[in-house]
Design a protein around this motif. Structure first.
Motif, PDB file in Angstrom:
ATOM      1  N   ARG A 103      27.410  51.657  51.412  1.00  0.00           N
ATOM      2  CA  ARG A 103      28.205  50.523  51.922  1.00  0.00           C
ATOM      3  C   ARG A 103      29.381  50.924  53.028  1.00  0.00           C
ATOM      4  O   ARG A 103      30.602  50.318  52.673  1.00  0.00           O
ATOM      5  CB  ARG A 103      28.344  49.790  50.685  1.00  0.00           C
ATOM      6  CG  ARG A 103      27.504  48.737  49.929  1.00  0.00           C
ATOM      7  CD  ARG A 103      28.245  48.339  49.053  1.00  0.00           C
ATOM      8  NE  ARG A 103      27.340  47.380  48.031  1.00  0.00           N
ATOM      9  CZ  ARG A 103      27.709  46.381  47.841  1.00  0.00           C
ATOM     10  NH1 ARG A 103      29.120  45.793  47.450  1.00  0.00           N
ATOM     11  NH2 ARG A 103      27.025  45.665  47.407  1.00  0.00           N
ATOM     12  N   HIS A 107      27.302  49.511  57.279  1.00  0.00           N
ATOM     13  CA  HIS A 107      28.129  47.065  56.496  1.00  0.00           C
ATOM     14  C   HIS A 107      28.880  47.382  57.041  1.00  0.00           C
ATOM     15  O   HIS A 107      29.634  47.137  56.895  1.00  0.00           O
ATOM     16  CB  HIS A 107      27.703  47.719  55.040  1.00  0.00           C
ATOM     17  CG  HIS A 107      27.414  47.512  53.898  1.00  0.00           C
ATOM     18  ND1 HIS A 107      26.229  49.055  54.126  1.00  0.00           N
ATOM     19  CD2 HIS A 107      26.332  46.613  52.985  1.00  0.00           C
ATOM     20  CE1 HIS A 107      24.910  48.493  53.328  1.00  0.00           C
ATOM     21  NE2 HIS A 107      25.047  47.433  52.813  1.00  0.00           N
ATOM     22  N   HIS A 194      23.137  39.898  55.234  1.00  0.00           N
ATOM     23  CA  HIS A 194      23.696  41.129  54.342  1.00  0.00           C
ATOM     24  C   HIS A 194      24.933  41.137  53.937  1.00  0.00           C
ATOM     25  O   HIS A 194      25.374  41.210  52.857  1.00  0.00           O
ATOM     26  CB  HIS A 194      22.452  42.865  54.881  1.00  0.00           C
ATOM     27  CG  HIS A 194      23.017  43.179  53.991  1.00  0.00           C
ATOM     28  ND1 HIS A 194      21.807  43.856  52.887  1.00  0.00           N
ATOM     29  CD2 HIS A 194      24.309  44.423  53.433  1.00  0.00           C
ATOM     30  CE1 HIS A 194      21.864  44.892  52.010  1.00  0.00           C
ATOM     31  NE2 HIS A 194      22.602  44.628  52.475  1.00  0.00           N
ATOM     32  N   ASP A 198      26.289  40.704  50.792  1.00  0.00           N
ATOM     33  CA  ASP A 198      27.254  41.648  50.145  1.00  0.00           C
ATOM     34  C   ASP A 198      28.966  41.537  49.680  1.00  0.00           C
ATOM     35  O   ASP A 198      29.382  41.979  48.260  1.00  0.00           O
ATOM     36  CB  ASP A 198      27.418  42.976  50.775  1.00  0.00           C
ATOM     37  CG  ASP A 198      26.047  44.215  49.867  1.00  0.00           C
ATOM     38  OD1 ASP A 198      25.151  43.272  49.263  1.00  0.00           O
ATOM     39  OD2 ASP A 198      25.633  45.144  50.575  1.00  0.00           O
TER      40      ASP A 198
HETATM   41 ZN   LIG Z   1      24.323  46.565  51.428  1.00  0.00          ZN
END
Ligand SMILES: [Zn+2]
Length: 268
Positions: A103, A107, A194, A198
């Motif tokens: 992450r 990300h 995505h 998250d």
């Molecule tokens: Zn993720």
């Protein structure tokens, strides 16, 4: 959260395809729609390739890290370490010390845009094998995410063979002019979907990177704990996945339904 991410990518691509078809008269062939949907579903899993497991034991890691067996587990290990290195290089005074790169770099919005641009460039400049390689990789991720229960039983060897076959078949019929930029767009959109997925979990993602805020470069942005979706909970596995599935089916029917009715001369 693998299956939810994959389904959300598919739903966004199908919904978006329906919207541009309906409102902007931008039509795609059924193959283009199917490829875009699969690649976007795969793209929506790509950021979690930063979650490594134990390579030598062939265990652990995110769902996607197991797609191609130990090869993808090793890739996840490399991505995680590279992400951690980027974190350490760019972190500011108030960013905490980290032991794991999950992450972080993958990300972020620059990563999403970068992967999309790289895919479009590679499929244009790299020729036949680059396109087949991209399709192979993305279709493998999509299979793993969308059909996770089956994929776990089937194992990575079968997934690898199926993805390779589907990639080659797709390459033969996908028109280069419109098809290749579409691959990049689908990858980029998938990564962004995505990130949004998250964001609604309590851990959050560094969506502002590389914009520093309050002496922090890597500020995790997520919704407050009370509102956050818990991973593996009912809201995720039933409500969200159900909604993504319904949107996907409705958009798919809206996209190809009229053509089928016309073909068989059915009037409603
Ligand atoms: Zn993720």
């Amino acid at each position: 959260m693998g299956p939810s991410h994959a389904l959300s990518g598919a739903a966004v691509w199908l919904g978006g395809s329906w919207a541009v078809d309906y409102f902007a008269d931008y039509h795609q062939s059924p193959l283009q729609i199917a490829v875009g949907t699969a690649v976007c579903a795969g793209g929506a899993l790509l950021p979690d390739l930063d979650m490594s497991g134990r390579v030598t034991a062939g265990k652990g890691g995110a769902t996607v890290a197991n797609t191609f067996g130990r090869v993808s587990l090793f890739l996840a290990e490399v991505i995680e370490k590279a992400s951690l290195a980027t974190y350490d290089l760019t972190k500011m005074k108030h960013d905490p010390h980290r032991h794991n790169g999950h992450r972080t770099l993958t990300h972020t919005l620059p990563f999403a845009v970068g992967m999309g641009a790289l895919t479009t460039w590679a499929s244009g400049a790299g020729g036949k094998w680059a396109v087949i390689g991209i399709l192979f990789f993305m279709l493998g991720l999509a299979l793993r995410g969308l059909f996770h229960t089956w994929a776990e039983k089937a194992g990575w060897i079968l997934i690898t063979i199926l993805s390779a076959g589907a990639a080659y078949g797709t390459y033969l019929y996908l028109p280069a002019g419109r098809g290749y930029p579409l691959l990049g767009l689908a990858v980029g959109v998938g990564c962004i979907v995505h990130l949004l997925g998250d964001v609604i979990t309590s851990a959050g993602v560094p969506i502002l990177w590389p914009l520093p805020t309050g002496r922090r470069m890597w500020r995790m942005i997520g919704v407050p704990n009370a509102l956050a979706v818990s991973v593996g909970g009912k809201v995720e596995t039933v409500l969200l996945r159900g909604a993504f599935a319904i949107v996907s089916i409705a958009a798919a029917v809206g996209l190809v339904g009229p053509a089928i009715l016309e073909k068989f001369d059915i009037r409603l």
